[in-house]
Design a protein around this motif. Structure first.
Motif, PDB file in Angstrom:
ATOM      1  N   THR A 271      67.044  28.846  46.131  1.00  0.00           N
ATOM      2  CA  THR A 271      67.892  28.253  47.165  1.00  0.00           C
ATOM      3  C   THR A 271      67.072  27.478  48.177  1.00  0.00           C
ATOM      4  O   THR A 271      67.405  26.341  48.551  1.00  0.00           O
ATOM      5  CB  THR A 271      68.694  29.356  47.884  1.00  0.00           C
TER       6      THR A 271
ATOM      7  N   GLU B 165      68.906  30.941  62.078  1.00  0.00           N
ATOM      8  CA  GLU B 165      70.220  30.584  61.554  1.00  0.00           C
ATOM      9  C   GLU B 165      70.383  31.182  60.151  1.00  0.00           C
ATOM     10  O   GLU B 165      69.735  30.748  59.198  1.00  0.00           O
ATOM     11  CB  GLU B 165      70.363  29.066  61.494  1.00  0.00           C
TER      12      GLU B 165
ATOM     13  N   LEU C 294      71.692  31.900  56.541  1.00  0.00           N
ATOM     14  CA  LEU C 294      72.417  31.212  55.482  1.00  0.00           C
ATOM     15  C   LEU C 294      73.569  32.104  55.029  1.00  0.00           C
ATOM     16  O   LEU C 294      73.460  33.337  55.045  1.00  0.00           O
ATOM     17  CB  LEU C 294      71.495  30.931  54.286  1.00  0.00           C
ATOM     18  N   GLY C 295      74.669  31.493  54.595  1.00  0.00           N
ATOM     19  CA  GLY C 295      75.755  32.273  54.032  1.00  0.00           C
ATOM     20  C   GLY C 295      75.318  32.941  52.748  1.00  0.00           C
ATOM     21  O   GLY C 295      74.474  32.407  52.031  1.00  0.00           O
ATOM     22  N   PRO C 296      75.802  34.136  52.477  1.00  0.00           N
ATOM     23  CA  PRO C 296      76.852  34.884  53.166  1.00  0.00           C
ATOM     24  C   PRO C 296      76.349  35.795  54.282  1.00  0.00           C
ATOM     25  O   PRO C 296      77.007  36.775  54.621  1.00  0.00           O
ATOM     26  CB  PRO C 296      77.441  35.714  52.023  1.00  0.00           C
ATOM     27  N   GLY C 297      75.188  35.528  54.871  1.00  0.00           N
ATOM     28  CA  GLY C 297      74.668  36.348  55.945  1.00  0.00           C
ATOM     29  C   GLY C 297      73.896  37.544  55.434  1.00  0.00           C
ATOM     30  O   GLY C 297      73.336  37.515  54.345  1.00  0.00           O
TER      31      GLY C 297
ATOM     32  N   TRP D 147      74.194  38.802  47.497  1.00  0.00           N
ATOM     33  CA  TRP D 147      73.686  37.571  48.098  1.00  0.00           C
ATOM     34  C   TRP D 147      73.646  36.481  47.032  1.00  0.00           C
ATOM     35  O   TRP D 147      72.785  36.465  46.167  1.00  0.00           O
ATOM     36  CB  TRP D 147      72.284  37.785  48.693  1.00  0.00           C
ATOM     37  N   ARG D 148      74.637  35.568  47.106  1.00  0.00           N
ATOM     38  CA  ARG D 148      74.753  34.443  46.166  1.00  0.00           C
ATOM     39  C   ARG D 148      74.494  34.903  44.727  1.00  0.00           C
ATOM     40  O   ARG D 148      73.590  34.395  44.040  1.00  0.00           O
ATOM     41  CB  ARG D 148      73.810  33.310  46.567  1.00  0.00           C
TER      42      ARG D 148
ATOM     43  N   GLY E 139      68.813  39.088  53.292  1.00  0.00           N
ATOM     44  CA  GLY E 139      69.240  37.940  54.061  1.00  0.00           C
ATOM     45  C   GLY E 139      68.199  36.840  54.006  1.00  0.00           C
ATOM     46  O   GLY E 139      67.020  37.076  53.748  1.00  0.00           O
TER      47      GLY E 139
END
Length: 271
Positions: free
Chosen positions: A66, A234, A236-239, A246-247, A266
């Motif tokens: 990612t 900051e 990244l989604g989904p936190g 996680w993804r 995270g």
């Protein structure tokens, strides 16, 4: 930078080492009877241990992919562990052949395997630093021989922070992470995973006690405690989420059906 053919410090086989316990859970061969004994004892009280170790590896691969796809071309992996393919540099360089990777660990066995960690692409580069996570000045100085810290870097500590304490006169893990993050340029990323008591408190408590008896302090952390590592960054989604969520790739969705994995994960960006 530590060369792979540098003089090898002796391996202490009288007590288990977390990286070698983890290696046994992953089906590796670079562990000793003392490591296997602890790994089996923990597995007997926490049947998620093997599932968690494998989930952590897959999270590392997804997170690095990612970040590389987001344009980062420099990676610093602290607490590398014994090489298990695909290694981080293989994931990063499969996205961008020019990616540069520095690994850091303090286990003499990882040093012995440094050559396996240095087989990167011709366009990129991989290096290894033999140093302890508690010595960020040394790690950052030596990593700076290969990485340009004026440009974004991906910093990863996967399944490492639960071996570090909170005490200000000890590891001061949140302060320690802050020192690493402070050295990163805007646009850098932080990749973390950490064992938690939230999802399986009894089993994780028993595992922590076994680690401690084996001479390895172990610090499972709650969701708020883990989320503190990302303060000022900051997410990244989904936190911050259990590691298999996680993804997830299809394999991770299948693992979710096998049962819980008491590990949070995270990824966050430095603004």
């Amino acid at each position: 930078m530590t060369a792979p053919d540098a003089a090898h410090p002796p391996v202490d086989t009288s007590r288990p080492h977390p990286a070698r316990v983890y290696d046994w859970w992953l089906g590796g061969k670079d562990n000793y009877p003392v490591d296997e004994e602890l790994a089996r004892r923990i597995l007997a009280v926490d049947d998620t241990a093997v599932r968690g170790a494998r989930a952590n590896r897959r999270f590392m691969q997804r997170a690095v992919r990612t970040v590389a796809e987001a344009g980062v071309r420099q990676f610093l992996d602290v607490g590398t562990g014994i090489p298990t393919e695909p290694n981080l540099h293989q994931v990063a360089q499969s996205v961008a052949a020019e990616a540069r990777v520095v690994y850091a660990d303090n286990d003499p066995i990882v040093l012995r395997h440094a050559e396996a960690l240095l087989n990167g692409t011709a366009e990129g580069g991989t290096d290894y630093v033999h140093a302890d996570v508690r010595d960020p000045d040394t790690i950052l100085r030596l990593a700076g021989e290969s990485l340009d810290f004026s440009r974004p870097v991906s910093l990863s500590l996967v399944a490492l922070t639960h071996y570090l304490g909170d005490a200000k006169d000890g590891d001061d893990v949140h302060g320690l992470l802050g020192r690493y993050v402070a050295a990163l340029a805007p646009g850098s990323f932080l990749i973390l995973s950490q064992v938690t008591p939230d999802l399986n408190p009894e089993a994780v408590g028993k595992a922590a006690a076994l680690f401690a008896r084996g001479g390895t302090p172990f610090h499972p952390r709650s969701l708020p405690e883990f989320a503190r590592f990302f303060d000022g960054l900051e997410l990244l989604g989904p936190g911050v989420i259990p590691v298999t969520g996680w993804r997830p790739d299809p394999e991770d969705v299948a693992v979710q059906a096998e049962g819980i994995v008491p590990v949070y994960a995270g990824v966050a960006r430095k603004l």
